[in-house]
Design an enzyme around this catalytic site. Structure first.
Site, PDB file in Angstrom:
ATOM      1  N   LYS A 193       5.886 104.334  39.866  1.00 11.63           N
ATOM      2  CA  LYS A 193       5.001 104.200  41.022  1.00 11.63           C
ATOM      3  C   LYS A 193       5.242 102.843  41.654  1.00 11.63           C
ATOM      4  O   LYS A 193       5.654 101.891  40.985  1.00 11.63           O
ATOM      5  CB  LYS A 193       3.534 104.374  40.633  1.00 11.63           C
ATOM      6  CG  LYS A 193       2.964 103.279  39.761  1.00 11.63           C
ATOM      7  CD  LYS A 193       1.478 103.509  39.492  1.00 11.63           C
ATOM      8  CE  LYS A 193       0.911 102.411  38.583  1.00 11.63           C
ATOM      9  NZ  LYS A 193      -0.513 102.622  38.274  1.00 11.63           N
ATOM     10  N   HIS A 223      12.700  99.461  27.319  1.00  9.59           N
ATOM     11  CA  HIS A 223      13.780  98.948  28.175  1.00  9.59           C
ATOM     12  C   HIS A 223      14.278  97.599  27.662  1.00  9.59           C
ATOM     13  O   HIS A 223      15.492  97.347  27.619  1.00  9.59           O
ATOM     14  CB  HIS A 223      13.291  98.813  29.619  1.00  9.59           C
ATOM     15  CG  HIS A 223      13.332 100.083  30.398  1.00  9.59           C
ATOM     16  ND1 HIS A 223      12.404 101.087  30.244  1.00  9.59           N
ATOM     17  CD2 HIS A 223      14.212 100.518  31.340  1.00  9.59           C
ATOM     18  CE1 HIS A 223      12.700 102.086  31.059  1.00  9.59           C
ATOM     19  NE2 HIS A 223      13.790 101.765  31.730  1.00  9.59           N
TER      20      HIS A 223
END
Length: 212
Positions: A110, A45
């Site tokens: 998560k 990213h």
């Protein structure tokens, strides 16, 4: 259809997703994910964002796609992939607005997301799914194919193309600003014991939750 109802009340989701597809998903919906997604973690990213800042194209087209925050372990001989459990999504919060601007429609991880991300999901008509943490070996059983498609020098943090088959998840943040985790925690909160700046106001009525 990219988003459809399953007989057991869950939703089937497969990219690419349009704005209209994302609007069918509500916080609290339980889903099964199928088809191609991209796997990427922090390092990938960061590199995508740095490339964008330099005016360079991303190595993969994120328009309409789903990114799974995962850094799989090496596969054993004969296996498609190693353990492939979700990474804590908050680690990607600083990069997610830029990937949403590139057309990303959903992410899987998560944990929860920050308030700025909830607003970004509304602005870009996108959503966030959570998967079961601590179940990397089980998650790997739902991956039918895996290959590195970019940043192979990053090892397990490279960008992977993954093919999912009946991968379980649930919608935490939808494109309407709802947050499932905030809602389910509300009955146990004791705001009167918190400093005023940390108190919550309900943002979602129970009738607005997904029914899956």
């Amino acid at each position: 259809m990219p988003v459809s109802d399953l007989p057991d009340g869950l939703k089937r989701v497969e990219a690419p997703l349009s704005d209209d597809d994302v609007r069918l998903l509500r916080a609290g919906d339980r889903v099964r994910l199928f088809g191609r997604v991209y796997g990427a973690r922090d390092a990938a990213h960061r590199r995508i964002v740095e490339m964008r800042e330099r005016g360079e194209p991303a190595p993969v087209d994120l328009a309409g796609q789903i990114v799974y925050y995962v850094g799989p372990t090496p596969a054993r001989p004969g296996a498609v992939i190693g353990a492939a459990g979700p990474t804590t999504a908050g680690r990607m919060d600083r990069y997610t607005p830029q990937t949403l601007e590139l057309g990303l429609k959903a992410a899987i991880g998560k944990g929860g997301r920050g308030p700025e991300l909830r607003e970004a999901f509304v602005r870009h008509v996108a959503c966030y799914f959570a998967a079961l943490g601590g179940g990397g070996a089980l998650a790997s059983r739902r991956v039918r194919d895996a290959r590195v498609v970019a940043f192979d020098d990053l090892g397990p943090e490279a960008i992977f193309e993954l093919v999912l088959d009946d991968f379980p998840a649930w919608v935490v943040n939808d494109c309407y600003g709802a947050d499932y985790y905030e809602h389910v925690a509300m009955p146990w909160r004791r705001d009167e014991k918190l400093p005023e700046g940390l108190r919550h106001e309900p943002k979602m009525e129970s009738g607005e939750l997904g029914g899956g």
